[in-house]
Design a protein around this motif. Structure first.
Motif, mmCIF file in Angstrom:
data_model
loop_
_atom_site.group_PDB
_atom_site.id
_atom_site.type_symbol
_atom_site.label_atom_id
_atom_site.label_comp_id
_atom_site.label_asym_id
_atom_site.label_seq_id
_atom_site.Cartn_x
_atom_site.Cartn_y
_atom_site.Cartn_z
ATOM 1 N N ALA A 1 41.143 38.842 36.666
ATOM 2 C CA ALA A 1 41.463 37.525 37.219
ATOM 3 C C ALA A 1 40.196 36.774 37.627
ATOM 4 N N GLU A 2 39.134 37.507 38.019
ATOM 5 C CA GLU A 2 37.859 36.868 38.365
ATOM 6 C C GLU A 2 37.019 36.607 37.121
ATOM 7 N N TYR A 3 37.105 37.499 36.150
ATOM 8 C CA TYR A 3 36.248 37.408 34.972
ATOM 9 C C TYR A 3 36.682 36.293 34.020
ATOM 10 N N LEU A 4 37.978 36.138 33.830
ATOM 11 C CA LEU A 4 38.478 35.230 32.802
ATOM 12 C C LEU A 4 38.056 33.774 33.005
ATOM 13 N N PRO A 5 38.088 33.217 34.241
ATOM 14 C CA PRO A 5 37.647 31.816 34.382
ATOM 15 C C PRO A 5 36.188 31.601 33.974
ATOM 16 N N HIS A 6 35.291 32.563 34.301
ATOM 17 C CA HIS A 6 33.889 32.448 33.883
ATOM 18 C C HIS A 6 33.780 32.481 32.367
ATOM 19 N N LEU A 7 34.525 33.388 31.752
ATOM 20 C CA LEU A 7 34.501 33.501 30.296
ATOM 21 C C LEU A 7 35.001 32.213 29.650
ATOM 22 N N GLU A 8 36.110 31.685 30.118
ATOM 23 C CA GLU A 8 36.699 30.491 29.501
ATOM 24 C C GLU A 8 35.794 29.272 29.672
ATOM 25 N N GLU A 9 35.141 29.154 30.815
ATOM 26 C CA GLU A 9 34.226 28.026 31.034
ATOM 27 C C GLU A 9 33.043 28.101 30.067
ATOM 28 N N SER A 10 32.458 29.287 29.943
ATOM 29 C CA SER A 10 31.317 29.454 29.040
ATOM 30 C C SER A 10 31.722 29.243 27.587
ATOM 31 N N PHE B 1 46.653 47.171 39.657
ATOM 32 C CA PHE B 1 46.076 45.982 40.279
ATOM 33 C C PHE B 1 45.727 44.931 39.231
ATOM 34 N N GLU B 2 45.097 45.367 38.135
ATOM 35 C CA GLU B 2 44.723 44.432 37.072
ATOM 36 C C GLU B 2 45.947 43.698 36.534
ATOM 37 N N VAL B 3 47.007 44.443 36.253
ATOM 38 C CA VAL B 3 48.229 43.836 35.720
ATOM 39 C C VAL B 3 48.789 42.816 36.708
ATOM 40 N N SER B 4 48.750 43.153 37.991
ATOM 41 C CA SER B 4 49.330 42.253 38.999
ATOM 42 C C SER B 4 48.562 40.942 39.100
ATOM 43 N N THR B 5 47.264 40.959 38.787
ATOM 44 C CA THR B 5 46.463 39.738 38.940
ATOM 45 C C THR B 5 46.555 38.805 37.745
ATOM 46 N N ILE B 6 47.022 39.299 36.602
ATOM 47 C CA ILE B 6 47.071 38.439 35.411
ATOM 48 C C ILE B 6 48.489 38.278 34.875
ATOM 49 N N ALA B 7 49.470 38.770 35.636
ATOM 50 C CA ALA B 7 50.850 38.733 35.149
ATOM 51 C C ALA B 7 51.339 37.312 34.895
ATOM 52 N N PHE B 8 50.739 36.322 35.557
ATOM 53 C CA PHE B 8 51.195 34.931 35.416
ATOM 54 C C PHE B 8 50.754 34.304 34.102
ATOM 55 N N ARG B 9 49.766 34.878 33.439
ATOM 56 C CA ARG B 9 49.243 34.275 32.204
ATOM 57 C C ARG B 9 50.215 34.512 31.052
ATOM 58 N N TYR C 1 40.947 49.694 28.908
ATOM 59 C CA TYR C 1 40.705 50.510 30.101
ATOM 60 C C TYR C 1 41.084 51.960 29.829
ATOM 61 N N PRO C 2 40.231 52.904 30.190
ATOM 62 C CA PRO C 2 40.672 54.302 30.201
ATOM 63 C C PRO C 2 41.618 54.507 31.370
ATOM 64 N N VAL C 3 42.593 55.361 31.215
ATOM 65 C CA VAL C 3 43.568 55.608 32.270
ATOM 66 C C VAL C 3 43.033 56.684 33.204
ATOM 67 N N GLY C 4 42.895 56.351 34.506
ATOM 68 C CA GLY C 4 42.478 57.313 35.521
ATOM 69 C C GLY C 4 43.563 57.471 36.556
ATOM 70 N N ARG C 5 43.205 58.041 37.691
ATOM 71 C CA ARG C 5 44.217 58.252 38.722
ATOM 72 C C ARG C 5 43.776 57.783 40.100
ATOM 73 N N LYS C 6 42.559 57.236 40.206
ATOM 74 C CA LYS C 6 42.097 56.769 41.498
ATOM 75 C C LYS C 6 41.480 55.392 41.343
ATOM 76 N N TYR C 7 41.734 54.546 42.327
ATOM 77 C CA TYR C 7 41.137 53.215 42.323
ATOM 78 C C TYR C 7 39.763 53.282 42.969
ATOM 79 N N VAL C 8 38.775 52.760 42.260
ATOM 80 C CA VAL C 8 37.412 52.708 42.784
ATOM 81 C C VAL C 8 37.030 51.233 42.897
ATOM 82 N N SER C 9 36.604 50.798 44.098
ATOM 83 C CA SER C 9 36.363 49.368 44.315
ATOM 84 C C SER C 9 35.275 48.823 43.398
#
Length: 380
Positions: free
Chosen positions: A243-252, A142-150, A199-207
């Protein structure tokens, strides 16, 4: 680098690589592959920046056949990295692809090694991306899919018997063209700032996933105006993704960098306020205003006053260092004081008052420093 012992054709390619590669590559060691001419250096380990770390490859030439292309030995963890391996007769993996510099190697062309290393590094980026894509971890997918455009993101999957699997991302942050904000800036390009995410590699997505390990890094030029170490990363909230974290980081980050650029003029005004008291500086940093040196005297005793001004001035006070122009130590080096910070100071004072209080402090401190210089000479 010096070319002693390196065959001329190999030396030309190596020097071109070191001087023209877009990233800073280094040679870790050199050795000879010749049984009969051990003084001929035709093999070396190259250290290449990748994903905010380094990869090391051995480049193996044959001094007896200097026109031939070198072999390249990759790291022990990359045994499945097989660049230029033909895949269905097409693409970059094809040994005859136009992108394969080995297919038309010209040993007399000094650019060839650099082109080869660039091609191999590009393929290594793709190789690591495919490895990460193949990890059985829903959160990472999921993480890769949200930032693949960068653009410019690099990834690395590390694993081993002694440590758990981990994926590391190197995310280039918004280009701010800092070099264009600073008049007279000597940088050839704007400093780069990266977020390292692990990221540590796991096997289950936790919201409500736990935060990954985060670290901010930059090219060394930036420290002239801004300390990455002093920047406090925004909190990673439960359930957040990159994808949610990066805009806050870049603005600050952008706000703090702009503030750091504005502080250059504050430091410049401080140096200007020193001049009426100390005279014109002997030396001063005209671009970033981080250093200034003045000539001072106390009776017949003359000495230099070095001002080291931090990037967060006036919140952080400058550091003073005194240097005698009349006393040398046993090595023939001018005697210097330890760094001095115990002078009157308030970040709320006007620059003129800061300068006056330092000048008044040095009237007495000059006598202490002269005594320190005399005692240093007696001890030697």
């Amino acid at each position: 680098m010096g070319s002693d012992g390196v065959p001329p054709l190999i030396a030309a390619q190596l020097n071109y690589l070191l001087n023209h590669f877009p990233l800073t590559v280094k040679i870790e060691q050199m050795w000879s592959g010749s049984k009969y001419n051990p003084g001929v250096l035709d093999r070396f380990t190259i250290v290449i920046p990748y994903c905010l770390d380094f990869i090391k490859w051995d480049i193996i030439y044959n001094s007896e056949l200097p026109m031939s292309a070198p072999d390249v030995i990759f790291g022990a963890d990359d045994e499945n990295f097989l660049p230029f391996l033909a895949r269905n007769g097409e693409g970059e993996g094809n040994a005859n692809s136009p992108k394969n510099s080995l297919s038309d190697w010209n040993g007399r062309d000094p650019t060839r090694l650099m082109v080869l290393i660039q091609q191999l590094r590009d393929q290594y980026v793709n190789y690591q991306r495919k490895r990460v894509d193949g990890v059985d971890d829903d959160r990472l997918k999921f993480e890769v899919s949200t930032i693949a455009f960068r653009e410019g993101i690099e990834m690395h999957l590390s694993s081993g018997a002694e440590k758990p699997e981990e994926v590391k991302f190197a995310v280039p942050l918004t280009e701010m063209n800092i070099d264009k904000m600073v008049p007279g800036c000597p940088w050839r390009s704007s400093p780069k700032i990266y977020l390292q995410v692990q990221y540590p590699v796991g096997r289950k997505y936790v919201s409500a996933s736990s935060a990954p390990r985060l670290k901010l890094l930059s090219t060394s030029d930036l420290k002239a105006i801004f300390s990455i170490e002093d920047f406090k990363l925004p909190p990673w909230l439960d359930g957040m993704c990159m994808a949610e974290y990066l805009p806050h980081l870049e603005e600050s980050l952008e706000k703090q960098v702009l503030e750091a650029v504005s502080l250059i003029d504050v430091r410049r005004r401080f140096i200007e306020e020193l001049a009426p008291l100390f005279g014109r500086p002997l030396e001063a940093d005209p671009v970033f205003c981080r250093k200034a040196t003045f000539l001072a005297s106390s009776g017949a005793f003359t000495f230099l006053v070095h001002f080291i001004i931090p990037t967060q001035f006036p919140k952080q006070q400058p550091v003073l260092m005194l240097q005698s122009s009349q006393h040398l130590n046993s090595q023939g080096v001018p005697v210097k004081s330890p760094p001095i910070t115990d002078f009157p100071w308030s970040p709320r004072w006007e620059a003129s008052l800061m300068a006056e209080r330092i000048f008044e402090f040095l009237v007495d401190e000059a006598l202490n420093f002269k005594r320190y210089c005399n005692e240093s000479q007696i001890q030697h």
